[in-house]
Design an enzyme around this catalytic site. Structure first.
Site, PDB file in Angstrom:
ATOM      1  NE  ARG A  92      -4.096  -2.370   1.356  1.00 41.89           N
ATOM      2  CZ  ARG A  92      -4.518  -2.765   0.082  1.00 41.89           C
ATOM      3  NH1 ARG A  92      -4.671  -1.954  -0.909  1.00 41.89           N
ATOM      4  NH2 ARG A  92      -5.133  -3.827   0.107  1.00 41.89           N
ATOM      5  CG  ASP A 170     -12.875  -8.812  -3.750  1.00 39.88           C
ATOM      6  OD1 ASP A 170     -12.813  -9.860  -3.056  1.00 39.88           O
ATOM      7  OD2 ASP A 170     -12.685  -7.658  -3.270  1.00 39.88           O
TER       8      ASP A 170
END
Length: 788
Positions: A92, A170
């Site tokens: 991140r 996802d």
């Protein structure tokens, strides 16, 4: 309109990457298959003579520079295909969100002459990449003003090209049917569900499973479809008011029907219609309080991101990686940043920002409670999954079911294939919902002739999706020698339609039955075939039920076999796969396992080619590469047998490598069906049953069903992007009956891809790709086309 130029085929090898530098990075949450994508980008880039750089640790590495940005070679990506996650790391990155961070990143790229970026990540990572591209010229101007770079560099590196690939378990990205990692995550979920089912069965327990997907219910929905869960909670389709009552009624009804277990699947982002979260604990407490069932919660968590990528994800990522390099080579300052993605069975390019905007629209629709809209925005594949789940999970009370007085028989024909039972279950349940009486035929046409036929109910097919093989029993026998007896059985049981689930024999069987219509009126009924065979050799369909499971078996086995040689001296494995004369398993298995060669019947080879392959491997083994893999289809050549190839390689490789051989055999037909086969089998079979109902209405005249036209005997197949019904009579011209394969097969186009990834120079026709499309908002009417 297309110009005359467009008719000339476009070849990959004519595109040059000389003087170009490509940076590849993985960003955001990791996903299985990212490494396969990285490998394909690196090897394709090097193949077209571009320089390729790894950017380690995502955007963080781009900002930090130094040895986070490294030029790589062919061997750098050796043996990463079977590794989950991403070997180049992902982080991140806060600093890339600031302009200073992006300024530093631009400086680091310009230092190395990198103006082409391939970003593999989720929608956040891709949005960041697009912003970076828009700011690029401004960033360079600023660097020049600060004296960091000269004006020459500003001109030379004036444009940044960006191509994205969506890596996210996802499957939450609009515009692509499947994101890299989704299929593997489903594999993890299904493995867990199958394991939990056996223990739940023992104790009559209820299990609440929580799966990932913060804002997207795809994983929950498809795994519910694939394991026949009792109830599913997803963010896009919250349950109606009073769902607590209806869920408890459903669970207790199932128990009353002698079902010993209940499975409830909850997406981590599940909500009710007031946008309040529905947690797995809440669902458990409800079941315990209201029904007193012994209930357990299992949260799957990061298991879903882990493990080795499935065959589907490896092939998907490899195809996308190639397409990405192609898109970078063809990009101009005028073309928008694009993502490469999959639509049906077709690689496509879409403008990155259109996809991102649409993905954000879904979230907005959910936040504002426009749930029907949210489901539609997710795309046709999602909508189809939802409709099929609703159709199959809840039985309406008998009083509410229509009564058509039609009897429909279902049978399995040919060799067993994983996913057949899922197809039978879907057919039976849809048939009952449509108001027909469903009959199951035991042991194919042979059993039919012997009168092995019985009525089958909704509950009889419970728990069938996860079972391998064929529960009804299947035989390779063709109907021709039993026509009289089968006609008798059709008459005795008053069968008004036939649904055949099977392989090439099923197709031949339908041809024989339709030819017998002149003689027997009993065969003048609607008949449909759903292709199910590990060989994937049925004309009229790109995929058949069972092939994905077999491919995963081959891939897993190849991984193990390769690993068995780690630490020993250099070794080459010769592996024989099934498939009859059809090279699908050998070819796709080779692509998924990273093989050096695949010998198939469809592409003739001679001793010179074998010689070239051996020399090629010998050269490779002189570098740091330790292991080679060669796949051979069982019938690719009657004289160049597996033994012959093994002995040839052994002799020619003396002093450089030694050889071992493996015949994979019947393990390719066994095993629990993969998520793809369960899902594909369920959806294609439900659609076939709806077609039967439509045909029965059309052909019912004066109190009886009479259908004798070609279009009443069809095969339902997946063709590129659509599910299509094709009269078997029309497919005759497309079939090579001697070798039992279609005359033209789509996957042969992927053959050069495998060769290039294995370091061969070859000709690769890429005329299909390259048209930038737009994200189509489909209207509900189009849901008929049937995405998988």
């Amino acid at each position: 309109p297309r110009s005359a130029m467009d008719h000339q085929p476009k070849f990959f090898e004519n595109l040059s990457g000389t003087g170009k530098a490509i940076g590849v990075l993985t960003s955001g949450g990791d996903a299985q298959g990212m490494n396969a994508a990285v490998r394909a980008v690196v090897r394709m880039g090097i193949y077209v003579k571009a320089k390729v750089y790894f950017v380690y640790e995502g955007y963080q590495g781009m900002v930090d520079g130094g040895d986070n940005i490294v030029e790589v070679s062919w061997e750098s990506v050796s043996s990463i295909l079977q590794v989950g996650g991403t070997v180049i790391g992902s982080a991140r990155c806060k600093s890339f969100r600031t302009r200073e961070g992006r300024l530093q990143a631009a400086y680091n790229l310009v230092q190395r002459g990198i103006t082409n970026l391939c970003v593999i990540g989720g929608d956040g990572s891709l949005t960041g990449a697009n912003l970076f591209r828009e700011e690029w010229s401004g960033l360079l101007e600023e660097l020049a003003q600060n004296g960091k770079i000269d004006e020459e560099a500003v001109k030379r590196y004036a444009y940044l090209n960006i191509v994205g690939m969506v890596g996210s378990i996802d499957n939450d990205f609009c515009g692509t049917d499947m994101t890299i990692g989704t299929d593997s995550a489903l594999h993890r979920i299904i493995e867990v569900v199958d394991a939990i089912m056996t223990t739940a069965q023992s104790h009559q327990r209820t299990f609440v499973l929580e799966v990932m997907g913060r804002h997207c219910g795809y994983l929950a929905l498809v795994s519910a479809l694939a394991c026949g869960a009792d109830w599913v909670f997803i963010p896009e389709y919250p349950p109606e008011e009073g769902w607590e009552d209806s869920m408890c009624v459903k669970l207790s009804e199932n128990r009353a029907r002698k079902k010993r277990l209940n499975i409830i699947i909850v997406a981590e982002g599940a909500i009710d219609c007031h946008n309040k979260p529905i947690t797995s604990e809440k669902v458990k407490d409800l079941v315990v309080q209201r029904l007193g069932f012994d209930t357990r919660v299992t949260i799957l968590g990061h298991v879903q991101r882990g493990g080795t990528p499935s065959a589907f994800d490896r092939i998907l990522a490899s195809r996308m990686g190639v397409e990405a390099v192609l898109a970078l080579l063809e990009a101009t300052p005028a073309t928008p940043a694009c993502v490469v993605s999959l639509s049906g069975n077709q690689a496509v390019r879409l403008p990155l920002m259109e996809c991102v905007q649409m993905t954000q629209e879904v979230q907005k629709a959910m936040d504002e409670g426009r749930f029907i809209e949210a489901v539609r925005l997710r795309g046709r594949s999602f909508e189809n999954n939802l409709n099929t789940y609703k159709l199959l999970s809840h039985k309406k009370p008998d009083a509410e079911l229509p009564k058509t007085n039609f009897n429909v028989a279902v049978l399995n024909v040919g060799a067993p294939a994983a996913g057949m039972n899922a197809a039978v279950r879907a057919a039976v349940r849809v048939g009952i919902t449509e108001g027909h009486k469903m009959f199951a035929v035991i042991d194919g046409f042979e059993g039919f002739a012997r009168g092995k036929i019985k009525e089958i109910s909704w509950g009889d097919v419970g728990g069938w999706t996860g079972q391998g093989g064929s529960i009804l029993g299947t035989k390779r026998t063709l109907p021709a020698k039993y026509l009289e007896k089968i006609a008798d059985q059709m008459r005795t049981n008053n069968i008004n339609a036939l649904m055949v689930i099977g392989g090439f024999e099923a197709y031949l069987g339908l041809l024989e039955l339709s030819a017998a219509r002149e003689k027997y009126d009993e065969f003048c009924v609607p008949m449909v075939m759903v292709p199910a065979t590990v060989s994937n050799n049925v004309p009229g369909s790109d995929f058949s039920i069972g092939a994905d499971t077999a491919l995963n078996t081959i891939t897993d086995t190849c991984d193990r076999i390769k690993q068995s040689a780690s630490g020993t001296k250099r070794r080459v494995f010769i592996i024989e796969t099934m498939g009859g004369y059809c090279g699908y398993l050998a070819n796709m298995g080779a692509l998924a396992a990273g093989a050096d060669a695949a010998y198939i019947f469809e592409e003739q080879f001679d001793i010179r080619e074998l010689q070239a392959n051996v020399e090629h491997l010998t050269e490779k083994m002189k570098t740091s590469i330790q292991r080679g893999l060669v796949l051979r289809n069982e019938n690719c050549n009657e004289n160049y047998t597996t033994d012959f190839i093994y002995q040839l390689y052994s002799e020619e490789g003396k002093g450089v490598f030694d050889c071992r051989k493996n015949v994979l055999g019947h393990m390719q037909q066994g095993g629990a069906p993969s998520p793809f086969d369960r899902n594909f089998g369920t959806k294609i079979s439900a659609k076939a049953m709806q077609w039967i109902s439509k045909k029965l209405k059309e052909t019912y005249r004066k109190g009886k069903v009479f259908a004798n036209t070609d279009d009443s005997v069809c095969l339902l197949g997946m063709r590129r992007r659509n599910l299509v019904f094709q009269p078997v009579a029309e497919l005759k011209n497309e079939t090579d009956f001697v070798h039992r394969i279609p005359k033209e097969q789509w996957w042969l186009k992927l053959r050069p891809l495998m060769k290039i990834l294995a370091k061969y120079k070859t000709s690769y026709d890429v005329s299909d790709s390259g048209q930038l499309e737009h994200v189509a908002m489909h209207r509900p009417k189009e849901a008929e086309t049937g995405a998988i």
